[in-house]
Write a protein that holds these residues in place. Structure first.
Motif, PDB file in Angstrom:
ATOM      1  N   GLY A 256      54.290 -32.538  75.081  1.00 23.40           N
ATOM      2  CA  GLY A 256      53.886 -31.244  74.524  1.00 23.40           C
ATOM      3  C   GLY A 256      54.337 -31.087  73.095  1.00 23.40           C
ATOM      4  N   TYR A 257      54.035 -29.924  72.533  1.00 21.53           N
ATOM      5  CA  TYR A 257      54.368 -29.609  71.154  1.00 21.53           C
ATOM      6  C   TYR A 257      55.480 -28.576  71.117  1.00 21.53           C
ATOM      7  N   GLY A 258      56.364 -28.724  70.141  1.00 27.08           N
ATOM      8  CA  GLY A 258      57.408 -27.721  69.947  1.00 27.08           C
ATOM      9  C   GLY A 258      56.935 -26.625  69.022  1.00 27.08           C
ATOM     10  N   ARG A 259      55.873 -25.925  69.392  1.00 27.20           N
ATOM     11  CA  ARG A 259      55.239 -24.968  68.492  1.00 27.20           C
ATOM     12  C   ARG A 259      56.125 -23.762  68.183  1.00 27.20           C
ATOM     13  N   SER A 260      57.030 -23.447  69.042  1.00 30.42           N
ATOM     14  CA  SER A 260      57.810 -22.228  68.844  1.00 30.42           C
ATOM     15  C   SER A 260      59.019 -22.436  67.947  1.00 30.42           C
ATOM     16  N   SER A 261      59.270 -23.660  67.547  1.00 34.16           N
ATOM     17  CA  SER A 261      60.444 -23.920  66.726  1.00 34.16           C
ATOM     18  C   SER A 261      60.313 -23.293  65.353  1.00 34.16           C
ATOM     19  N   ARG A 262      61.377 -22.650  64.870  1.00 31.67           N
ATOM     20  CA  ARG A 262      61.398 -22.048  63.543  1.00 31.67           C
ATOM     21  C   ARG A 262      62.054 -22.954  62.517  1.00 31.67           C
ATOM     22  N   SER A 263      62.691 -24.004  62.935  1.00 29.82           N
ATOM     23  CA  SER A 263      63.363 -24.904  62.003  1.00 29.82           C
ATOM     24  C   SER A 263      62.359 -25.854  61.371  1.00 29.82           C
ATOM     25  N   ALA A 264      62.733 -26.410  60.217  1.00 29.83           N
ATOM     26  CA  ALA A 264      61.857 -27.341  59.509  1.00 29.83           C
ATOM     27  C   ALA A 264      61.679 -28.598  60.340  1.00 29.83           C
ATOM     28  N   LYS A 265      60.418 -28.988  60.566  1.00 22.77           N
ATOM     29  CA  LYS A 265      60.137 -30.179  61.352  1.00 22.77           C
ATOM     30  C   LYS A 265      60.115 -31.435  60.496  1.00 22.77           C
ATOM     31  N   LYS A 266      59.724 -31.285  59.229  1.00 21.38           N
ATOM     32  CA  LYS A 266      59.624 -32.425  58.339  1.00 21.38           C
ATOM     33  C   LYS A 266      60.214 -32.082  56.974  1.00 21.38           C
ATOM     34  N   ASP A 267      60.793 -33.092  56.342  1.00 13.48           N
ATOM     35  CA  ASP A 267      61.279 -32.963  54.971  1.00 13.48           C
ATOM     36  C   ASP A 267      60.306 -33.695  54.049  1.00 13.48           C
ATOM     37  N   ILE A 268      59.852 -32.999  53.010  1.00 13.71           N
ATOM     38  CA  ILE A 268      58.914 -33.568  52.046  1.00 13.71           C
ATOM     39  C   ILE A 268      59.618 -33.672  50.691  1.00 13.71           C
ATOM     40  N   VAL A 269      59.552 -34.842  50.074  1.00  9.99           N
ATOM     41  CA  VAL A 269      60.112 -35.037  48.737  1.00  9.99           C
ATOM     42  C   VAL A 269      58.981 -35.492  47.819  1.00  9.99           C
ATOM     43  N   LEU A 270      58.635 -34.646  46.846  1.00 11.65           N
ATOM     44  CA  LEU A 270      57.644 -35.003  45.834  1.00 11.65           C
ATOM     45  C   LEU A 270      58.401 -35.490  44.603  1.00 11.65           C
ATOM     46  N   CYS A 271      58.213 -36.749  44.255  1.00  8.52           N
ATOM     47  CA  CYS A 271      58.909 -37.374  43.122  1.00  8.52           C
ATOM     48  C   CYS A 271      57.849 -37.682  42.065  1.00  8.52           C
ATOM     49  N   VAL A 272      57.826 -36.900  40.978  1.00  6.71           N
ATOM     50  CA  VAL A 272      56.687 -36.889  40.066  1.00  6.71           C
ATOM     51  C   VAL A 272      57.084 -37.397  38.683  1.00  6.71           C
ATOM     52  N   ASP A 273      56.366 -38.400  38.229  1.00  7.17           N
ATOM     53  CA  ASP A 273      56.507 -38.953  36.888  1.00  7.17           C
ATOM     54  C   ASP A 273      55.942 -37.944  35.889  1.00  7.17           C
ATOM     55  N   GLN A 274      56.752 -37.512  34.917  1.00  7.13           N
ATOM     56  CA  GLN A 274      56.283 -36.540  33.944  1.00  7.13           C
ATOM     57  C   GLN A 274      56.007 -37.166  32.575  1.00  7.13           C
ATOM     58  N   SER A 275      55.691 -38.465  32.557  1.00 10.47           N
ATOM     59  CA  SER A 275      55.270 -39.077  31.307  1.00 10.47           C
ATOM     60  C   SER A 275      53.930 -38.479  30.890  1.00 10.47           C
ATOM     61  N   GLY A 276      53.592 -38.594  29.612  1.00 15.65           N
ATOM     62  CA  GLY A 276      52.431 -37.901  29.075  1.00 15.65           C
ATOM     63  C   GLY A 276      51.140 -38.210  29.781  1.00 15.65           C
ATOM     64  N   SER A 277      50.964 -39.437  30.263  1.00 19.01           N
ATOM     65  CA  SER A 277      49.714 -39.828  30.911  1.00 19.01           C
ATOM     66  C   SER A 277      49.533 -39.177  32.278  1.00 19.01           C
ATOM     67  N   MET A 278      50.585 -38.560  32.817  1.00 18.88           N
ATOM     68  CA  MET A 278      50.539 -37.993  34.160  1.00 18.88           C
ATOM     69  C   MET A 278      50.402 -36.478  34.147  1.00 18.88           C
ATOM     70  N   ALA A 279      49.929 -35.901  33.037  1.00 22.02           N
ATOM     71  CA  ALA A 279      49.923 -34.444  32.876  1.00 22.02           C
ATOM     72  C   ALA A 279      49.173 -33.743  33.998  1.00 22.02           C
ATOM     73  N   ALA A 280      47.945 -34.176  34.304  1.00 22.20           N
ATOM     74  CA  ALA A 280      47.169 -33.514  35.354  1.00 22.20           C
ATOM     75  C   ALA A 280      47.857 -33.633  36.704  1.00 22.20           C
ATOM     76  N   SER A 281      48.477 -34.780  36.975  1.00 22.33           N
ATOM     77  CA  SER A 281      49.187 -34.978  38.242  1.00 22.33           C
ATOM     78  C   SER A 281      50.362 -34.021  38.368  1.00 22.33           C
ATOM     79  N   VAL A 282      51.056 -33.773  37.266  1.00 23.88           N
ATOM     80  CA  VAL A 282      52.187 -32.837  37.285  1.00 23.88           C
ATOM     81  C   VAL A 282      51.701 -31.437  37.651  1.00 23.88           C
ATOM     82  N   VAL A 283      50.564 -31.032  37.089  1.00 20.12           N
ATOM     83  CA  VAL A 283      50.024 -29.697  37.376  1.00 20.12           C
ATOM     84  C   VAL A 283      49.683 -29.573  38.858  1.00 20.12           C
TER      85      VAL A 283
END
Length: 427
Positions: free
Chosen positions: A242-269
Motif C-alpha cells: 500500500g501507500y503511506g498517503r497519510s504521512s506528513r513527513s517528507a518522503k523524498k529529498d531533492i537537491v538541485l545543483c545548478v551551474d550558474q556560468s553564463g551559458s546556463m542562464a535559461a537553466s538557472v531561471v
C-alpha cells in the motif's frame, strides 16, 4: 537561433499586406523589398510608405549594414531608428517593434539587439526596461548585470523578472504538482497499509503464487443444480502492499545543483522556478545549490524565486566537484534522495574526484540525474568526455525541456528508467 531581417520580415508581411486591389507584380516587389532590406531599394524600384516604412526602419536599425555605423541614428535617410548609446531612442525602437511585430518575433529581435549591437549596458536604464518584452533570455541578461545595476533600476528589473517568473509558474506548477504527487504516492509503499491505502493491483500480483482452489461446501448438490463442480478460487494475501498517503513527513529529498556560468542562464531561471514549486510540496524536502567556482546554498530563499534569481551571479568559472562535495555533505537519507546536476559539464575543478563523488553517491542509493540544460533550446555546447563518463556510471547526461522535467523527476523518485529524449542524448 537568431533570425535575419529577411526571416523576420517574411513572418510578418502577411499581417501588413495591402488591399486586394494591389497589382500582383507590385505586391511581389513590395514583399521582396521588405525581405531584402534597404539595400534593395534601387533594384526593386519600390518606395515604402506608412507602416511598411516604419517596419523597414525598425528592421534596418537592427539588421541593416549601417546599424553599427550610425550609433546615434544619424545618417542619410530617415528610415534608420538607430540603436546607439541613447536609452530613450532604444525605448522608442522597442515600442515600435512591439507595435509592428508579434511577441515571438519581438523577443527574437530583442535578443539580436543585445547580441549584435552590445546593448547590455542599456538594460540598466529604467525607461528601457519598461518598454521591453520580458522573456527568459532577458531575465538571464538582467541577472548577469545585477551587480552593476543602479538602485534606480533594480526595482524595475525585479518587476520584469517577477512577470516572467509568474508566467512560468502558472504554466509549470499544476502539472509538476500532479505528476510528482502521483510519483510520491507510488514510491511510498508500505507493508502494513490501512485498508483504504491498499494497492490492490500490486497486492494481487505479488500474491498470485498463493492462489488456492477451494471446493464448494456441498460439491454434489452444487454440481447437480448448476452442472459445474462448484469449486472456487482465491488469493491468500500473505503480503499487503500500500501507500503511506497519510504521512506528513517528507518522503523524498531533492537537491538541485545548478551551474550558474553564463551559458546556463535559461537553466538557472527554470531551475529557480521549479525549485520554488518543489519546495512548496510538503512531501518533498528541496535544496537549491548554485555554483561557479564558489558554492551558494539558496534553500532559505526558495519561497520567492525572484529572490533566488537575484541571489545568483551568472558568469565565472566552474567547479562541479566542489559543488557536489557540498551537496553530498547534506545528504542524510541516500536511498530517498534525488540529486539533479544541471551543468554543461565543463569542469574547472578535479575531474576524477567529481566522477568518484558521483559514483559514491550512486553506490549509497542516491538517484543521480545529469541535465545538460533545462530550457527549450536543446543541449548547449558541453563536455562530451565528461558526459560519456557520467553515462558509464549510470547517470546519462541529456538536455531537458521544462515540460519534460516533471516526468524526469517522477521517474527518478520512483527509481524508474529516465525518459531520455533520444534525439538530444549523446553518450
Amino acid at each position: 537561433m537568431s533570425q535575419t531581417a529577411g526571416e523576420t520580415t517574411e513572418r510578418t508581411t502577411e499581417r501588413t499586406a495591402p488591399a486586394s486591389d494591389t497589382p500582383p507584380d507590385a505586391e511581389r516587389l513590395r514583399r521582396w523589398r521588405m525581405v531584402l532590406g534597404a539595400d534593395s531599394a534601387d533594384s526593386t524600384g519600390r518606395t515604402l510608405t506608412g507602416q511598411d516604412a516604419a517596419m523597414d526602419g525598425a528592421l534596418d536599425a537592427l539588421y541593416g549594414g549601417g546599424a553599427g555605423k550610425k550609433p546615434n541614428g544619424r545618417g542619410t535617410g530617415g528610415r534608420s531608428a538607430g540603436l546607439g548609446a541613447s536609452a530613450p531612442s532604444v525605448a522608442r525602437w522597442l515600442g515600435d517593434i512591439r507595435t509592428y511585430f508579434p511577441s515571438s518575433v519581438v523577443q527574437v529581435m530583442q535578443r539580436d539587439a543585445i547580441d549584435r549591437l552590445g546593448l547590455s549596458a542599456l538594460l540598466l536604464e529604467p525607461e528601457m526596461l519598461e518598454a521591453v518584452e520580458p522573456d527568459v533570455h532577458l531575465v538571464g541578461t538582467l541577472l548577469s548585470l545585477n551587480k552593476a545595476m543602479p538602485e534606480t533600476t533594480k526595482e524595475t528589473a525585479r518587476a520584469v523578472v517577477r512577470k516572467v517568473v509568474e508566467d512560468l509558474e502558472r504554466r509549470l506548477e499544476s502539472r509538476t504538482r500532479a505528476t510528482l504527487t502521483g510519483a510520491l504516492d507510488r514510491s511510498a509503499r508500505i507493508s502494513r497499509p490501512r485498508h483504504r491505502d491498499i494497492d490492490w493491483d500490486r497486492t494481487i500480483r505479488a500474491n498470485l503464487k498463493n492462489y488456492l482452489t477451494l471446493p464448494a461446501p456441498d460439491a454434489a448438490t452444487t454440481a447437480g443444480s448448476t452442472g459445474a463442480t462448484g469449486a472456487t478460487g482465491t488469493v491468500v494475501p500473505e503480503r499487503l502492499i500500500g501507500y503511506g498517503r497519510s504521512s506528513r513527513s517528507a518522503k523524498k529529498d531533492i537537491v538541485l545543483c545548478v551551474d550558474q556560468s553564463g551559458s546556463m542562464a535559461a537553466s538557472v531561471v527554470y531551475a529557480s522556478v521549479f525549485g520554488a514549486v518543489l519546495a512548496s510540496m510538503r512531501t518533498l524536502s528541496t535544496r537549491l545549490v548554485v555554483f561557479d567556482t564558489a558554492v551558494v546554498d539558496l534553500t532559505d530563499q526558495l519561497d520567492d524565486p525572484v529572490d533566488v534569481l537575484f541571489g545568483t551571479q551568472l558568469g565565472g568559472g566552474t567547479d562541479i566537484n566542489r559543488a557536489l562535495a557540498y551537496c553530498q555533505s547534506r545528504i542524510t537519507r541516500p536511498a530517498d534522495t534525488v540529486v539533479v546536476l544541471i551543468s554543461d559539464l565543463y569542469e574547472g575543478g578535479i575531474r576524477d574526484e567529481m566522477l568518484k563523488r558521483v559514483a559514491a553517491m550512486k553506490a549509497s542509493g542516491v538517484q543521480f540525474v545529469t541535465l545538460l540544460a533545462l530550457s527549450d533550446e536543446g543541449a548547449p555546447a558541453y563536455d562530451h568526455e565528461h558526459a560519456a563518463a557520467l553515462g558509464a556510471l549510470g547517470a546519462p547526461a541529456f538536455a531537458c525541456t521544462p515540460d519534460l522535467f516533471p516526468d524526469v523527476m517522477a521517474a527518478a523518485i520512483e527509481k524508474r528508467p529516465l525518459p531520455i529524449p533520444d534525439k538530444e542524448y549523446q553518450p
